[in-house]
Design a protein around this motif. Structure first.
Motif, PDB file in Angstrom:
ATOM      1  N   VAL A 156      21.439 -35.093  23.189  1.00 12.53           N
ATOM      2  CA  VAL A 156      21.166 -33.674  22.981  1.00 12.53           C
ATOM      3  C   VAL A 156      20.786 -33.077  24.325  1.00 12.53           C
ATOM      4  CG1 VAL A 156      20.459 -33.926  20.578  1.00 12.53           C
ATOM      5  CG2 VAL A 156      18.748 -34.138  22.379  1.00 12.53           C
ATOM      6  N   MET A 157      20.984 -31.780  24.466  1.00  9.70           N
ATOM      7  CA  MET A 157      20.678 -31.128  25.739  1.00  9.70           C
ATOM      8  C   MET A 157      20.123 -29.733  25.506  1.00  9.70           C
ATOM      9  SD  MET A 157      23.134 -28.576  25.898  1.00  9.70           S
ATOM     10  CE  MET A 157      23.049 -28.127  27.615  1.00  9.70           C
ATOM     11  N   ALA A 158      19.387 -29.244  26.496  1.00 10.61           N
ATOM     12  CA  ALA A 158      18.866 -27.879  26.481  1.00 10.61           C
ATOM     13  C   ALA A 158      18.639 -27.451  27.928  1.00 10.61           C
ATOM     14  CB  ALA A 158      17.567 -27.780  25.684  1.00 10.61           C
ATOM     15  N   ILE A 187      24.857 -30.521  21.649  1.00 11.03           N
ATOM     16  CA  ILE A 187      24.968 -31.946  21.395  1.00 11.03           C
ATOM     17  C   ILE A 187      26.230 -32.463  22.069  1.00 11.03           C
ATOM     18  CG2 ILE A 187      23.729 -31.900  19.192  1.00 11.03           C
ATOM     19  CD1 ILE A 187      26.432 -31.892  17.781  1.00 11.03           C
ATOM     20  N   GLY A 188      26.259 -33.748  22.348  1.00  5.41           N
ATOM     21  CA  GLY A 188      27.428 -34.345  22.968  1.00  5.41           C
ATOM     22  C   GLY A 188      27.399 -35.846  22.821  1.00  5.41           C
ATOM     23  N   CYS A 189      28.385 -36.481  23.393  1.00  6.28           N
ATOM     24  CA  CYS A 189      28.461 -37.946  23.331  1.00  6.28           C
ATOM     25  C   CYS A 189      29.225 -38.442  24.546  1.00  6.28           C
ATOM     26  CB  CYS A 189      29.141 -38.389  22.042  1.00  6.28           C
ATOM     27  SG  CYS A 189      29.011 -40.162  21.725  1.00  6.28           S
ATOM     28  N   ASP A 190      28.693 -39.474  25.192  1.00  2.00           N
ATOM     29  CA  ASP A 190      29.368 -40.130  26.307  1.00  2.00           C
ATOM     30  C   ASP A 190      30.301 -41.207  25.761  1.00  2.00           C
ATOM     31  OD1 ASP A 190      27.983 -38.626  28.156  1.00  2.00           O
ATOM     32  OD2 ASP A 190      26.385 -40.100  28.385  1.00  2.00           O
ATOM     33  N   PHE A 191      31.543 -41.225  26.256  1.00  2.34           N
ATOM     34  CA  PHE A 191      32.498 -42.269  25.909  1.00  2.34           C
ATOM     35  C   PHE A 191      32.938 -42.955  27.195  1.00  2.34           C
ATOM     36  CE2 PHE A 191      32.774 -39.240  22.437  1.00  2.34           C
ATOM     37  CZ  PHE A 191      32.630 -40.078  21.335  1.00  2.34           C
TER      38      PHE A 191
END
Length: 247
Positions: A156-158, A187-191
């Motif tokens: 998550v980020m802000a 929100i995000g996801c590292d792949f």
């Protein structure tokens, strides 16, 4: 609005689920140990403008007489655009990162004006404006990521994004200010792929200031434009951005 957010979130979730099942061999196992790294970003976004209408307004005409106008203004749809940029990311700990991402946002907002005076001539009943915007922003984001699981790592980020508006014409009905500040959350996801790390991210951006140039109407030379230009006294910019980071 809820349906729009759902349409954007579902493809993002499905993409994350598909990539998360791509294998169990860890790619690039030491990539998150770098103290600092660079990357590039591309994506698309939707723009909206919350307009606050002033209601009935009394204007003095060139011949000295006064007339009451009731004009409403609204952005009647979410307009799409695209964004490109670069990023630099600093590793703070095993779970926290700080990201600096200069980004260009290109887009156009369609604004509709409606004169509520039933006795006005047809040419004054409705007007429209394509409000082009080119923002150069500098996102300052704090990222909290979970523990890596195989080749994916959600987060998550802000943060905040000061922006400069590079567009604006003096003969438009509405004009936005040169400077603005957006609050960001997403929100995000590292792949972790064999040759690079891919990071899809969905974030929401909301302006913290009045985005409208409230002095613009007084500078208009065309008197017939003023009832429309003065129909709004406040505007809040909003964006929903789907961005892909390549690191």
């Amino acid at each position: 609005m809820k349906r729009l957010v759902l349409v954007l979130v579902m493809p993002f979730v499905l993409l994350c689920a598909a990539l998360a099942q791509s294998g169990t061999v860890e790619n690039r196992p030491y990539t998150d140990l770098r103290p600092f790294h660079f990357g590039i970003l591309v994506g698309s976004h939707l723009q909206d403008l919350e307009l606050v209408n002033v209601g009935p307004q009394v204007l003095t005409l060139p011949d000295g007489t006064q007339q009451t106008y009731l004009v409403t203004a609204d952005q009647d749809r979410w307009d799409n655009g695209f964004n490109v940029g670069v990023l630099g990311e600093l590793r703070l700990s095993d779970y926290f990162q700080f990201r600096f991402a200069p980004t260009l946002y290109f887009g156009t907002r369609h604004i509709s004006f409606h004169n509520m005076d039933e006795h006005a001539p047809d040419s004054l009943l409705s007007r429209s404006q394509n409000l082009k915007t080119v923002y150069i922003g500098a996102s300052l984001d704090l990222i909290y990521a979970s523990k890596r699981n195989g080749n994916h790592r959600p987060y998550v980020m802000a943060g905040l994004s000061p922006v400069i508006n590079l567009t604006g014409r003096e003969n438009d009905y509405l004009k936005l200010k040169r400077y603005d500040v957006f609050l960001e959350a997403g929100i995000g996801c590292d792949f972790y792929l064999p040759f690079f790390k891919l990071r899809p991210e969905l974030k929401f951006m909301y302006s913290l200031t009045n985005s409208l140039d409230t002095d613009h109407a007084s500078r208009l030379r065309d008197v017939s434009m003023k009832p429309y230009a003065m129909s709004v006294n406040k505007a809040k910019s909003k964006m929903i951005a789907l961005t892909f980071y390549f690191e």
